[in-house]
Design a protein around this motif. Structure first.
Motif, PDB file in Angstrom:
ATOM      1  N   MET A 188       0.837  -1.214   0.000  1.00 54.05           N
ATOM      2  CA  MET A 188       0.000   0.000   0.000  1.00 54.05           C
ATOM      3  C   MET A 188       0.864   1.253   0.000  1.00 54.05           C
ATOM      4  O   MET A 188       1.853   1.350   0.735  1.00 54.05           O
ATOM      5  CB  MET A 188      -0.889   0.009   1.241  1.00 54.05           C
ATOM      6  CG  MET A 188      -1.491   1.385   1.516  1.00 54.05           C
ATOM      7  SD  MET A 188      -2.909   1.320   2.604  1.00 54.05           S
ATOM      8  CE  MET A 188      -4.065   0.416   1.601  1.00 54.05           C
ATOM      9  N   GLN A 219      -1.884   5.159   3.183  1.00 55.47           N
ATOM     10  CA  GLN A 219      -1.842   4.797   4.596  1.00 55.47           C
ATOM     11  C   GLN A 219      -2.027   6.035   5.467  1.00 55.47           C
ATOM     12  O   GLN A 219      -2.810   6.034   6.418  1.00 55.47           O
ATOM     13  CB  GLN A 219      -0.473   4.150   4.897  1.00 55.47           C
ATOM     14  CG  GLN A 219      -0.412   3.430   6.222  1.00 55.47           C
ATOM     15  CD  GLN A 219      -1.417   2.271   6.289  1.00 55.47           C
ATOM     16  OE1 GLN A 219      -2.496   2.421   6.863  1.00 55.47           O
ATOM     17  NE2 GLN A 219      -1.080   1.159   5.665  1.00 55.47           N
ATOM     18  N   HIS A 240     -11.419   4.589   0.285  1.00 54.14           N
ATOM     19  CA  HIS A 240     -11.015   3.718   1.391  1.00 54.14           C
ATOM     20  C   HIS A 240     -12.204   3.146   2.157  1.00 54.14           C
ATOM     21  O   HIS A 240     -12.106   2.072   2.738  1.00 54.14           O
ATOM     22  CB  HIS A 240     -10.107   4.482   2.344  1.00 54.14           C
ATOM     23  CG  HIS A 240      -8.847   4.949   1.702  1.00 54.14           C
ATOM     24  ND1 HIS A 240      -7.944   4.077   1.130  1.00 54.14           N
ATOM     25  CD2 HIS A 240      -8.347   6.188   1.489  1.00 54.14           C
ATOM     26  CE1 HIS A 240      -6.935   4.769   0.616  1.00 54.14           C
ATOM     27  NE2 HIS A 240      -7.166   6.055   0.814  1.00 54.14           N
ATOM     28  N   ASN A 296      -5.267   7.009   7.989  1.00 54.27           N
ATOM     29  CA  ASN A 296      -5.071   7.373   9.386  1.00 54.27           C
ATOM     30  C   ASN A 296      -5.701   8.732   9.704  1.00 54.27           C
ATOM     31  O   ASN A 296      -6.428   8.868  10.695  1.00 54.27           O
ATOM     32  CB  ASN A 296      -3.580   7.387   9.694  1.00 54.27           C
ATOM     33  CG  ASN A 296      -3.323   7.274  11.171  1.00 54.27           C
ATOM     34  OD1 ASN A 296      -3.886   6.398  11.834  1.00 54.27           O
ATOM     35  ND2 ASN A 296      -2.543   8.186  11.701  1.00 54.27           N
TER      36      ASN A 296
END
Lengths: 185, 185
Positions: B1, B6, B46, B10
DNA sequence: ATACATACGGAACCTTGTTCCGTTTCGCAA
DNA sequence: TTGCGAAACGGAACAAGGTTCCGTATGTAT
Protein backbone atom coordinates in the motif's frame (compact mmCIF):
# COMPACT_ATOMS: atom_id res chain seq x y z
CA UNK A 1 -61.40 23.81 9.85
CA UNK A 2 -62.30 23.52 6.20
CA UNK A 3 -63.85 20.27 5.10
CA UNK A 4 -61.24 19.55 2.44
CA UNK A 5 -58.46 20.00 4.97
CA UNK A 6 -60.07 17.47 7.25
CA UNK A 7 -60.45 15.07 4.34
CA UNK A 8 -56.84 15.45 3.33
CA UNK A 9 -55.52 14.91 6.82
CA UNK A 10 -57.48 11.72 6.92
CA UNK A 11 -56.24 10.53 3.53
CA UNK A 12 -52.70 11.34 4.58
CA UNK A 13 -52.90 9.35 7.77
CA UNK A 14 -54.38 6.42 5.87
CA UNK A 15 -51.79 6.62 3.12
CA UNK A 16 -48.94 7.05 5.58
CA UNK A 17 -50.01 4.06 7.62
CA UNK A 18 -50.09 1.94 4.50
CA UNK A 19 -46.77 3.18 3.13
CA UNK A 20 -45.04 2.89 6.51
CA UNK A 21 -46.29 -0.67 6.82
CA UNK A 22 -44.89 -1.54 3.42
CA UNK A 23 -41.69 0.48 3.24
CA UNK A 24 -40.93 1.39 6.84
CA UNK A 25 -41.02 4.78 8.51
CA UNK A 26 -38.16 5.99 6.33
CA UNK A 27 -40.37 6.00 3.25
CA UNK A 28 -40.18 9.26 1.27
CA UNK A 29 -42.78 11.89 2.00
CA UNK A 30 -43.47 12.21 -1.71
CA UNK A 31 -44.61 8.61 -1.89
CA UNK A 32 -47.08 9.23 0.88
CA UNK A 33 -48.32 12.45 -0.68
CA UNK A 34 -48.85 10.69 -3.98
CA UNK A 35 -50.67 7.75 -2.41
CA UNK A 36 -52.91 10.23 -0.61
CA UNK A 37 -53.58 12.06 -3.87
CA UNK A 38 -52.15 15.25 -2.45
CA UNK A 39 -49.17 17.55 -3.01
CA UNK A 40 -46.18 17.64 -0.69
CA UNK A 41 -47.11 21.18 0.26
CA UNK A 42 -50.31 19.85 1.77
CA UNK A 43 -48.41 17.32 3.81
CA UNK A 44 -46.22 20.03 5.27
CA UNK A 45 -49.18 22.28 5.93
CA UNK A 46 -50.63 19.69 8.29
CA UNK A 47 -47.44 18.01 9.48
CA UNK A 48 -44.67 20.60 9.58
CA UNK A 49 -42.05 17.93 10.17
CA UNK A 50 -41.76 14.45 8.85
CA UNK A 51 -41.74 13.17 12.44
CA UNK A 52 -45.10 14.85 13.11
CA UNK A 53 -46.68 12.62 10.52
CA UNK A 54 -45.08 9.52 11.98
CA UNK A 55 -46.22 10.46 15.46
CA UNK A 56 -49.75 11.14 14.23
CA UNK A 57 -49.96 7.77 12.52
CA UNK A 58 -48.69 6.07 15.59
CA UNK A 59 -51.18 7.78 17.84
CA UNK A 60 -54.04 6.93 15.55
CA UNK A 61 -53.07 3.28 15.56
CA UNK A 62 -52.71 3.24 19.31
CA UNK A 63 -56.18 4.77 19.49
CA UNK A 64 -57.58 2.13 17.17
CA UNK A 65 -56.06 -0.60 19.28
CA UNK A 66 -57.36 0.93 22.51
CA UNK A 67 -60.83 1.45 21.06
CA UNK A 68 -60.96 -2.17 19.99
CA UNK A 69 -61.03 -3.03 23.67
CA UNK A 70 -64.40 -1.48 24.38
CA UNK A 71 -65.84 -2.92 21.19
CA UNK A 72 -64.70 -6.39 22.14
CA UNK A 73 -65.95 -5.89 25.67
CA UNK A 74 -69.39 -5.06 24.27
CA UNK A 75 -69.63 -8.05 21.94
CA UNK A 76 -67.74 -10.93 23.58
CA UNK A 77 -67.64 -12.88 26.78
CA UNK A 78 -65.19 -11.33 29.22
CA UNK A 79 -62.43 -13.86 28.79
CA UNK A 80 -62.82 -13.93 25.02
CA UNK A 81 -62.63 -10.19 24.87
CA UNK A 82 -59.44 -10.25 26.86
CA UNK A 83 -57.76 -12.88 24.76
CA UNK A 84 -58.88 -11.40 21.46
CA UNK A 85 -57.70 -8.01 22.44
CA UNK A 86 -54.29 -9.33 23.37
CA UNK A 87 -54.05 -10.87 19.91
CA UNK A 88 -55.02 -7.54 18.45
CA UNK A 89 -52.25 -6.04 20.51
CA UNK A 90 -49.79 -8.63 19.22
CA UNK A 91 -50.62 -7.61 15.68
CA UNK A 92 -50.18 -4.00 16.59
CA UNK A 93 -46.75 -4.55 18.10
CA UNK A 94 -45.63 -6.78 15.26
CA UNK A 95 -46.65 -4.22 12.67
CA UNK A 96 -44.76 -1.49 14.46
CA UNK A 97 -41.31 -3.01 14.44
CA UNK A 98 -39.96 -0.24 12.23
CA UNK A 99 -41.48 2.27 14.52
CA UNK A 100 -39.79 0.77 17.54
CA UNK A 101 -36.42 1.63 16.10
CA UNK A 102 -37.60 5.16 15.40
CA UNK A 103 -38.50 5.43 19.07
CA UNK A 104 -34.93 4.67 20.04
CA UNK A 105 -33.45 6.89 17.36
CA UNK A 106 -32.88 9.65 19.87
CA UNK A 107 -35.08 12.14 18.04
CA UNK A 108 -36.86 14.07 20.80
CA UNK A 109 -39.96 14.28 18.63
CA UNK A 110 -40.72 10.71 19.68
CA UNK A 111 -40.18 11.22 23.39
CA UNK A 112 -43.85 11.69 24.31
CA UNK A 113 -44.96 8.56 22.47
CA UNK A 114 -44.26 5.93 25.13
CA UNK A 115 -46.32 7.87 27.64
CA UNK A 116 -49.19 8.09 25.16
CA UNK A 117 -48.85 4.43 24.48
CA UNK A 118 -49.24 3.64 28.15
CA UNK A 119 -51.95 6.22 28.75
CA UNK A 120 -54.21 4.71 26.11
CA UNK A 121 -53.47 1.01 26.29
CA UNK A 122 -53.09 0.40 30.00
CA UNK A 123 -56.62 1.59 30.93
CA UNK A 124 -58.04 -0.39 28.03
CA UNK A 125 -56.44 -3.58 29.19
CA UNK A 126 -57.15 -2.83 32.81
CA UNK A 127 -60.85 -2.61 32.04
CA UNK A 128 -60.84 -5.90 30.16
CA UNK A 129 -58.98 -7.56 32.99
CA UNK A 130 -61.30 -6.18 35.63
CA UNK A 131 -64.36 -7.39 33.76
CA UNK A 132 -62.88 -10.83 33.34
CA UNK A 133 -61.95 -10.94 37.02
CA UNK A 134 -65.39 -9.98 38.25
CA UNK A 135 -66.86 -12.55 35.89
CA UNK A 136 -64.66 -15.08 37.63
CA UNK A 137 -62.93 -15.99 34.37
CA UNK A 138 -59.39 -15.05 35.27
CA UNK A 139 -57.43 -14.59 38.46
CA UNK A 140 -57.07 -11.32 40.26
CA UNK A 141 -53.88 -9.44 41.00
CA UNK A 142 -52.33 -9.19 37.56
CA UNK A 143 -51.11 -5.74 36.63
CA UNK A 144 -52.23 -4.46 33.24
CA UNK A 145 -48.98 -2.68 32.50
CA UNK A 146 -46.94 -5.74 33.35
CA UNK A 147 -49.04 -7.73 30.95
CA UNK A 148 -48.56 -5.18 28.17
CA UNK A 149 -44.80 -5.28 28.67
CA UNK A 150 -44.76 -9.03 28.78
CA UNK A 151 -46.69 -9.39 25.54
CA UNK A 152 -44.50 -6.82 23.87
CA UNK A 153 -41.44 -8.77 24.97
CA UNK A 154 -42.92 -11.96 23.63
CA UNK A 155 -43.27 -10.27 20.26
CA UNK A 156 -39.67 -9.18 19.95
CA UNK A 157 -38.19 -12.57 19.03
CA UNK A 158 -40.24 -12.59 15.83
CA UNK A 159 -37.89 -10.63 13.60
CA UNK A 160 -39.86 -11.58 10.54
CA UNK A 161 -43.52 -10.72 10.22
CA UNK A 162 -44.72 -14.00 11.67
CA UNK A 163 -46.69 -13.62 14.86
CA UNK A 164 -47.34 -17.34 15.28
CA UNK A 165 -44.83 -17.81 18.02
CA UNK A 166 -45.97 -14.74 19.88
CA UNK A 167 -49.58 -15.82 19.58
CA UNK A 168 -48.83 -19.22 21.07
CA UNK A 169 -46.98 -17.62 23.95
CA UNK A 170 -49.80 -15.18 24.57
CA UNK A 171 -52.27 -18.03 24.59
CA UNK A 172 -50.16 -19.58 27.28
CA UNK A 173 -50.23 -16.34 29.18
CA UNK A 174 -54.00 -16.17 29.02
CA UNK A 175 -54.27 -19.75 30.21
CA UNK A 176 -52.07 -18.68 33.05
CA UNK A 177 -54.52 -15.95 33.88
CA UNK A 178 -57.36 -18.43 33.90
CA UNK A 179 -55.51 -20.77 36.17
CA UNK A 180 -56.08 -19.08 39.49
CA UNK A 181 -59.56 -17.83 38.69
CA UNK A 182 -62.32 -18.00 41.27
CA UNK A 183 -65.34 -19.13 39.25
CA UNK A 184 -68.58 -17.52 40.30
CA UNK A 185 -70.64 -19.88 42.39
CA UNK B 1 0.00 0.00 0.00
CA UNK B 2 1.27 3.41 -0.92
CA UNK B 3 2.48 5.57 1.92
CA UNK B 4 0.13 8.45 1.17
CA UNK B 5 -2.83 6.12 1.20
CA UNK B 6 -1.84 4.80 4.60
CA UNK B 7 -1.42 8.35 5.85
CA UNK B 8 -4.79 9.41 4.57
CA UNK B 9 -6.59 6.46 6.07
CA UNK B 10 -5.07 7.37 9.39
CA UNK B 11 -6.02 11.05 9.09
CA UNK B 12 -9.53 10.03 8.14
CA UNK B 13 -9.97 7.76 11.14
CA UNK B 14 -8.64 10.47 13.41
CA UNK B 15 -10.83 13.15 11.87
CA UNK B 16 -13.88 10.90 11.87
CA UNK B 17 -13.43 10.00 15.52
CA UNK B 18 -13.22 13.66 16.42
CA UNK B 19 -16.17 14.73 14.28
CA UNK B 20 -18.32 11.82 15.45
CA UNK B 21 -17.55 12.72 19.04
CA UNK B 22 -18.62 16.30 18.47
CA UNK B 23 -21.50 15.97 16.02
CA UNK B 24 -22.57 12.34 16.32
CA UNK B 25 -22.27 9.58 13.77
CA UNK B 26 -24.68 11.37 11.45
CA UNK B 27 -22.14 14.07 10.71
CA UNK B 28 -21.70 14.75 6.98
CA UNK B 29 -18.89 12.95 5.19
CA UNK B 30 -17.72 16.26 3.75
CA UNK B 31 -17.03 17.61 7.20
CA UNK B 32 -14.85 14.64 7.96
CA UNK B 33 -13.05 14.84 4.64
CA UNK B 34 -12.34 18.50 5.19
CA UNK B 35 -11.11 17.97 8.73
CA UNK B 36 -8.81 15.25 7.42
CA UNK B 37 -7.56 17.56 4.69
CA UNK B 38 -8.75 15.19 2.00
CA UNK B 39 -11.34 15.10 -0.79
CA UNK B 40 -14.55 13.12 -0.52
CA UNK B 41 -13.32 10.90 -3.33
CA UNK B 42 -10.51 9.75 -1.07
CA UNK B 43 -12.94 8.91 1.68
CA UNK B 44 -14.94 6.74 -0.66
CA UNK B 45 -11.84 5.08 -2.05
CA UNK B 46 -11.02 3.72 1.39
CA UNK B 47 -14.48 3.44 2.87
CA UNK B 48 -16.93 2.62 0.07
CA UNK B 49 -19.90 3.21 2.33
CA UNK B 50 -20.42 5.72 5.04
CA UNK B 51 -21.06 2.87 7.47
CA UNK B 52 -17.64 1.38 6.67
CA UNK B 53 -16.02 4.48 8.10
CA UNK B 54 -18.16 4.35 11.21
CA UNK B 55 -17.37 0.70 11.72
CA UNK B 56 -13.64 1.32 11.23
CA UNK B 57 -13.63 4.11 13.79
CA UNK B 58 -15.49 1.95 16.23
CA UNK B 59 -13.10 -0.96 15.81
CA UNK B 60 -10.10 1.28 16.26
CA UNK B 61 -11.50 2.63 19.49
CA UNK B 62 -12.35 -0.82 20.74
CA UNK B 63 -8.78 -1.82 19.94
CA UNK B 64 -7.41 1.16 21.82
CA UNK B 65 -9.51 0.27 24.83
CA UNK B 66 -8.47 -3.38 24.72
CA UNK B 67 -4.81 -2.49 24.30
CA UNK B 68 -4.97 -0.22 27.30
CA UNK B 69 -5.50 -3.37 29.38
CA UNK B 70 -2.08 -4.83 28.73
CA UNK B 71 -0.42 -1.48 29.20
CA UNK B 72 -2.07 -1.03 32.57
CA UNK B 73 -1.23 -4.60 33.50
CA UNK B 74 2.43 -3.87 32.81
CA UNK B 75 2.58 -0.67 34.82
CA UNK B 76 0.17 -1.00 37.75
CA UNK B 77 -0.57 -3.26 40.63
CA UNK B 78 -3.12 -5.90 39.64
CA UNK B 79 -6.08 -4.38 41.38
CA UNK B 80 -5.23 -0.87 40.24
CA UNK B 81 -4.91 -2.05 36.70
CA UNK B 82 -8.35 -3.63 36.90
CA UNK B 83 -10.05 -0.60 38.37
CA UNK B 84 -8.32 1.86 36.06
CA UNK B 85 -9.20 -0.16 33.04
CA UNK B 86 -12.84 -0.29 34.06
CA UNK B 87 -12.81 3.50 34.26
CA UNK B 88 -11.26 3.61 30.82
CA UNK B 89 -14.08 1.37 29.68
CA UNK B 90 -16.64 3.69 31.27
CA UNK B 91 -15.22 6.57 29.25
CA UNK B 92 -15.35 4.46 26.13
CA UNK B 93 -18.98 3.52 26.62
CA UNK B 94 -19.99 7.05 27.56
CA UNK B 95 -18.34 8.49 24.45
CA UNK B 96 -20.12 6.01 22.23
CA UNK B 97 -23.69 6.84 23.09
CA UNK B 98 -24.40 8.04 19.57
CA UNK B 99 -22.87 4.89 18.25
CA UNK B 100 -25.12 2.75 20.38
CA UNK B 101 -28.16 4.05 18.56
CA UNK B 102 -26.46 3.32 15.23
CA UNK B 103 -26.04 -0.26 16.40
CA UNK B 104 -29.76 -0.58 16.87
CA UNK B 105 -30.60 1.21 13.67
CA UNK B 106 -31.15 -2.06 11.88
CA UNK B 107 -28.45 -1.45 9.29
CA UNK B 108 -26.84 -4.85 8.73
CA UNK B 109 -23.47 -3.16 8.29
CA UNK B 110 -23.29 -2.91 12.06
CA UNK B 111 -24.24 -6.51 12.77
CA UNK B 112 -20.68 -7.81 13.24
CA UNK B 113 -19.74 -5.07 15.69
CA UNK B 114 -21.12 -6.55 18.91
CA UNK B 115 -19.16 -9.74 18.30
CA UNK B 116 -15.99 -7.74 17.70
CA UNK B 117 -16.69 -5.79 20.81
CA UNK B 118 -16.88 -8.94 22.85
CA UNK B 119 -13.96 -10.64 21.11
CA UNK B 120 -11.58 -7.82 21.97
CA UNK B 121 -12.78 -6.62 25.34
CA UNK B 122 -13.71 -9.83 27.09
CA UNK B 123 -10.23 -11.41 26.88
CA UNK B 124 -8.67 -8.13 27.94
CA UNK B 125 -10.79 -7.93 31.05
CA UNK B 126 -10.48 -11.63 31.71
CA UNK B 127 -6.70 -11.31 31.84
CA UNK B 128 -6.86 -8.37 34.23
CA UNK B 129 -9.28 -10.26 36.44
CA UNK B 130 -7.16 -13.39 36.45
CA UNK B 131 -4.07 -11.47 37.42
CA UNK B 132 -5.89 -9.73 40.23
CA UNK B 133 -7.30 -13.02 41.44
CA UNK B 134 -3.96 -14.80 41.54
CA UNK B 135 -2.51 -11.79 43.33
CA UNK B 136 -5.21 -12.33 45.92
CA UNK B 137 -6.59 -8.84 45.36
CA UNK B 138 -10.08 -9.74 44.24
CA UNK B 139 -12.37 -12.70 44.61
CA UNK B 140 -12.58 -15.51 42.15
CA UNK B 141 -15.58 -16.62 40.14
CA UNK B 142 -16.61 -13.38 38.46
CA UNK B 143 -17.28 -13.65 34.75
CA UNK B 144 -15.58 -11.04 32.58
CA UNK B 145 -18.48 -10.72 30.17
CA UNK B 146 -20.97 -10.26 32.98
CA UNK B 147 -18.81 -7.48 34.33
CA UNK B 148 -18.62 -5.77 30.92
CA UNK B 149 -22.38 -5.88 30.61
CA UNK B 150 -22.88 -4.65 34.12
CA UNK B 151 -20.60 -1.67 33.65
CA UNK B 152 -22.23 -0.85 30.33
CA UNK B 153 -25.62 -0.93 32.04
CA UNK B 154 -24.36 1.35 34.78
CA UNK B 155 -23.38 3.84 32.11
CA UNK B 156 -26.75 4.06 30.44
CA UNK B 157 -28.49 6.27 33.01
CA UNK B 158 -26.06 9.09 32.26
CA UNK B 159 -27.81 10.68 29.31
CA UNK B 160 -25.53 13.67 29.41
CA UNK B 161 -21.79 13.31 29.14
CA UNK B 162 -21.24 13.05 32.86
CA UNK B 163 -19.70 9.77 33.93
CA UNK B 164 -19.56 10.66 37.61
CA UNK B 165 -22.45 8.49 38.58
CA UNK B 166 -21.19 5.56 36.54
CA UNK B 167 -17.74 5.93 38.04
CA UNK B 168 -19.06 5.83 41.56
CA UNK B 169 -21.08 2.73 40.77
CA UNK B 170 -18.11 1.03 39.18
CA UNK B 171 -16.02 1.84 42.23
CA UNK B 172 -18.63 0.08 44.25
CA UNK B 173 -18.44 -2.86 41.91
CA UNK B 174 -14.69 -3.09 42.29
CA UNK B 175 -14.99 -2.93 46.05
CA UNK B 176 -17.42 -5.78 45.70
CA UNK B 177 -14.80 -7.73 43.83
CA UNK B 178 -12.28 -7.09 46.59
CA UNK B 179 -14.71 -8.18 49.25
CA UNK B 180 -14.38 -11.92 48.93
CA UNK B 181 -10.71 -11.94 48.01
CA UNK B 182 -8.36 -14.48 49.53
CA UNK B 183 -5.27 -12.44 50.37
CA UNK B 184 -2.03 -14.28 49.77
CA UNK B 185 -0.60 -15.52 53.05
C1' DA C 1 -73.05 36.49 -5.50
C1' DT C 2 -68.97 38.09 -3.68
C1' DA C 3 -64.93 38.37 -1.02
C1' DC C 4 -61.43 36.63 1.37
C1' DA C 5 -59.27 33.53 4.32
C1' DT C 6 -57.79 29.02 3.96
C1' DA C 7 -55.84 25.27 1.68
C1' DC C 8 -53.72 23.19 -2.40
C1' DG C 9 -49.96 21.64 -5.63
C1' DG C 10 -45.66 21.12 -7.08
C1' DA C 11 -41.55 23.42 -8.71
C1' DA C 12 -37.44 24.93 -6.61
C1' DC C 13 -34.00 24.70 -2.97
C1' DC C 14 -30.79 22.63 0.34
C1' DT C 15 -28.38 19.07 2.37
C1' DT C 16 -26.10 14.76 2.14
C1' DG C 17 -24.66 10.24 0.23
C1' DT C 18 -22.33 8.48 -3.86
C1' DT C 19 -20.08 8.24 -8.49
C1' DC C 20 -16.93 9.61 -12.04
C1' DC C 21 -13.01 11.06 -14.19
C1' DG C 22 -9.17 14.17 -15.29
C1' DT C 23 -5.02 15.17 -12.67
C1' DT C 24 -1.36 14.25 -9.40
C1' DT C 25 1.75 11.49 -6.84
C1' DC C 26 4.31 7.52 -5.50
C1' DG C 27 7.56 3.82 -6.07
C1' DC C 28 10.15 1.06 -8.94
C1' DA C 29 13.40 0.07 -12.65
C1' DA C 30 16.53 1.30 -16.22
C1' DT D 1 18.55 10.45 -11.96
C1' DT D 2 14.92 10.06 -14.84
C1' DG D 3 10.79 8.00 -16.87
C1' DC D 4 6.73 5.34 -16.55
C1' DG D 5 2.61 3.03 -15.09
C1' DA D 6 -0.29 2.05 -11.47
C1' DA D 7 -2.39 3.84 -7.53
C1' DA D 8 -4.44 7.53 -5.26
C1' DC D 9 -6.31 12.19 -5.16
C1' DG D 10 -9.79 16.01 -5.42
C1' DG D 11 -13.87 17.84 -6.24
C1' DA D 12 -17.47 18.65 -9.65
C1' DA D 13 -21.62 16.37 -10.86
C1' DC D 14 -25.50 13.31 -9.83
C1' DA D 15 -29.31 11.32 -7.05
C1' DA D 16 -32.52 11.34 -3.44
C1' DG D 17 -35.04 13.06 0.05
C1' DG D 18 -36.64 16.83 3.39
C1' DT D 19 -38.43 21.49 3.38
C1' DT D 20 -39.93 26.06 1.61
C1' DC D 21 -42.44 29.20 -1.22
C1' DC D 22 -45.84 31.17 -3.77
C1' DG D 23 -49.25 31.51 -7.47
C1' DT D 24 -53.70 29.25 -7.91
C1' DA D 25 -57.92 27.04 -6.50
C1' DT D 26 -61.61 26.30 -3.25
C1' DG D 27 -64.59 26.40 0.69
C1' DT D 28 -67.40 29.43 3.66
C1' DA D 29 -69.40 33.47 5.66
C1' DT D 30 -71.91 37.53 4.55
Amino acid sequence: MRADAQRNINSLLLAAASVFAKAGVDAPIRDIAQKAGVGVGTVYRHFPQRTDLIVAVFRREVDACADAASELAATCLPCDALSRWLMRYVDFIAAKRGLASALHSGDPAFDPLPAYFQARLEPALRALLATAVTAGAVRDGVDAFDLLQAVASLCTPARDGSTDHARRMVDLLVDGLRYGAKPKV
